[in-house]
Design an enzyme around this catalytic site. Structure first.
Site, PDB file in Angstrom:
ATOM      1  N   GLY A   1       0.809  -1.213   0.000  1.00  0.00           N
ATOM      2  CA  GLY A   1       0.000   0.000   0.000  1.00  0.00           C
ATOM      3  C   GLY A   1       0.843   1.264   0.000  1.00  0.00           C
TER       4      GLY A   1
ATOM      5  N   GLU B   1       0.150 -23.250   2.480  1.00  0.00           N
ATOM      6  CA  GLU B   1       1.418 -23.125   1.752  1.00  0.00           C
ATOM      7  C   GLU B   1       2.573 -23.714   2.557  1.00  0.00           C
ATOM      8  OE1 GLU B   1       0.113 -19.161  -0.800  1.00  0.00           O
ATOM      9  OE2 GLU B   1       1.256 -18.951   1.052  1.00  0.00           O
TER      10      GLU B   1
END
Lengths: 451, 451
Positions: free
Chosen positions: B18, B173
């Site tokens: 961001g 993952e």
């Protein structure tokens, strides 16, 4: 497996150039091998300074010892700390157990040495392990980050001064690399400081730098270092190192970062063998690299003191590699019932040192190289001998990329740290404000009104 | 420079997706920008688990923030810890000084969260920073090394058991990557243990794994994990984690390595703003990402609670990227005297999770992918968005190489550690001896005699 244990058990202490070479050379011999190292990786020492200078990632110069030897069924690799060696009883003591051996190859390498000034190690880290390199990388990168936040003045100057203390190639390589990092890679990345003004002082305790080389080559190295803006001080002794700088030859150099390339000593285990040591603490070995009175125990590489034609072999990788192969051949022959070779003979591969981008020096007998040719020779030799093909490709890619773009691949600061320059709080301000940023600034609306 | 300070000063807290997106989008705006981060690098979070599993080097997924922004003259990057933010007086307090701002972009991201069980963090490290990843890498690699030295029995089994606690992609993952590491990469590298027998348990606290995905996809993920030998436990709660294992749903799982992928919370600074927070501790923002009553202060990404059509936007990189660009556009327009946009609209890019070599799942609206196609999509998207061209090349090279050879690039154990399995000294022995190695072994000469 049962009858395998009838085979002689070779214990190799150390997975460096010597130990690994011995293990690989014994691949097809009728022996069982256990290689013990306190680290899980073989380290390509000659490029370690590149990791310290953020040019390469650790994985590009280090390979897990087990993966190097994965295909060699007669080797077991143990990650363990050796706590002692008993030559009489053929024992290697590990933290957590013992190993019995028929043959011992002691190849534990060297460690940083501060000649009795152990307190200096905290302020001037040496460069022997990946951890050392990452610590140096952190200190060097943080110095610039802190300088960016420090006000103009002595504090900023101190942060932008790097002192490298050396005797030999490591010091030269580090000094050149710091200068290069500051003048090329970091240029234009900071707004408050001009990294090109970074001061790098190479303090060489020997009368001249690279004293293992000829006068002429040593002079060439000085010229190349100077052209990069490195101040070279030779034949001076360091009287003190603290958190703020170095006292050298009566002069005080304020430097936030001090790096130690000045000395190594053999692994402390050498002293615990009960064998004869030379002045440098290395194990004096016989012509076949065996330890006197222990024909089945060998010391090679940086822990060994091998004298050939009255001169002590230097602590460089070719010596370790060749001694490792020699000892392996000896063990192989003897375990096959053949006569063991009596004398190790060193084949001199020449010496080289790199100074920076297309700057280096190299010598082999009467041949001398400097500048780009020397650098290319250095590049070729070092990449060529990197363990593991993948690493070679990665390193070449990385170097080509850095060479073209001056970018650096691994400029990461990890681990804990305090980014503050050592100065009073409150002195960090809105970088290019000319008004006092601690007063409420004009808001966009006010600005619109006043516009 | 003088008149530059007349330009509004934008302070961006955080150099993640961001913050960096906002800074870059303001490249040509009439503003001065200061980006503050406590780390010197932008981290490509989605691939962090690859570093934890020794697949990639840290430098391959992280780039110094300064070098990303080196060409952008209106940005100053500061490596500093933000200690507080005063919205009323437009102040960002740093350890070492203050920053005054006209606009604030608060993009400090998330941190590991243990739901009040902070003691668990020591035994079950989370995965948010490079340091986290290196710690996990060390623990995982050491578990196998210790197992190689442990005698057959419960201790060895414990060392070869990995528990992954997760709710969402990170857990999946990690579990998939551990199983893959053990079954492919490490196979044949050890002599005493069979890494293929490694036990990996994924403890999913949610009723089903990848609950953000459809039932169908979530089932596909379970199948792929199971095919890799991962035990999947869903809808169970963890009652305790200690140095030796996990208590889950009344059952005890003895595991030397426990990994935490179960939760993150916004950066603690969010709570110090004095703004309204949602249940998860995120700053509730208005439709234009501004903090209520502070039209010049914005919160974006993982620290922001943005509700669209009654649903909270997830903490994923596309949200942070898009919000960063939106806020930059808003600031740009306002500082040019134009009308500011009123509402941020999120463009859903779909979601994906990788499970292992050619195993993954992906969804975008009605579209669903699984297996190789999903994995290739995942690979493309992630490599594509890696910051810095060089890294992309290095990562592709690295992955291609690992894919073909099953080799792993970064299997290094650094930092301090004790390689011993937790058992009584003396139990390590000459690995494949059938005689007691603690008795003096036959020497070659004896052997020759007895032959």
């Amino acid at each position: 497996m049962r009858q395998s244990s009838k085979l002689p058990h070779v214990v190799i202490v150390g997975g460096g150039f010597g130990g690994l070479a011995a293990a690989r050379a014994l691949a097809h011999s009728p022996v069982r091998i256990t290689l013990v190292d306190r680290r899980n990786h073989h380290l390509f020492q000659p490029l370690l300074y590149q990791v310290a200078m953020a040019g390469l990632s650790p994985a590009e110069i280090a390979t897990p010892i087990r993966s190097v030897l994965r295909g060699q069924a007669n080797v077991t690799v143990l990650l363990a700390e050796v706590t002692g060696i008993d030559l009489e009883h053929h024992r290697v003591a590990l933290a957590g157990g013992d190993l019995a051996f028929d043959y011992l190859v002691f190849a534990a390498g060297a460690q940083n040495h501060y000649f009795g000034h152990e307190a200096w190690s905290e302020h001037a880290p040496g460069l022997k392990s990946l951890d050392d390199a990452l610590e140096i990388r952190k200190r060097v990168l943080l110095a610039f980050e802190r300088a960016e936040r420090a006000p103009v003045g002595p504090e900023r100057d101190r942060l932008l001064t790097f002192a490298v203390i050396g005797v030999g190639p490591t010091g030269v390589e580090l000094a050149g690399a710091v200068a290069e990092l500051a003048r090329t890679v970091l240029a234009n990345e900071f707004r408050q400081i001009d990294t090109v003004k970074t001061r790098v002082v190479l303090i060489e305790m020997a009368p001249r730098i690279l004293s293992a080389f000829s006068e002429e080559t040593s002079q060439a190295a000085v010229e190349q270092l100077t052209s990069m803006g490195v101040e070279v001080r030779t034949g001076v002794s360091v009287s003190n190192i603290d958190a703020f700088g170095v006292d050298v030859g009566g002069e005080r150099i304020e430097a936030a970062t001090v790096l130690w390339g000045a000395g190594v000593a053999p692994n402390a285990l050498a002293g615990a063998l009960g064998a004869e040591l030379d002045r440098g603490g290395r194990v004096v070995v016989r012509e076949d690299c065996s330890i006197p009175n222990h024909p089945w125990a060998f010391a090679i590489g940086d822990v060994a003191s091998f004298t050939e034609k009255g001169r002590l072999l230097p602590g460089v990788s070719p010596v370790a590699l060749q001694q490792g192969r020699f000892v392996a051949d000896l063990i192989d022959r003897e375990s096959r019932g053949l006569r063991r070779p009596e004398r190790f003979r060193y084949v001199d591969k020449g010496i080289m040192a790199t100074i920076g981008r297309s700057r280096a020096v190299a010598e082999k007998g009467p041949f001398r190289l400097r500048g780009l040719p020397a650098w290319l020779a250095w590049l070729f030799v070092h990449v060529w001998f990197l363990v593991g093909f993948r690493n070679r490709v990665a390193v070449i890619l990385n170097w080509a990329w850095s060479y073209i773009t001056y970018a650096r691949g691994a400029r990461l600061i990890t681990g804990s740290f305090d980014p503050r320059p050592s100065l009073a709080p409150g002195s960090i301000v809105d970088p290019d404000a000319d008004d006092d940023p601690l007063l409420p600034p004009a808001t966009p609306r006010d600005r619109a009104a006043s516009a």
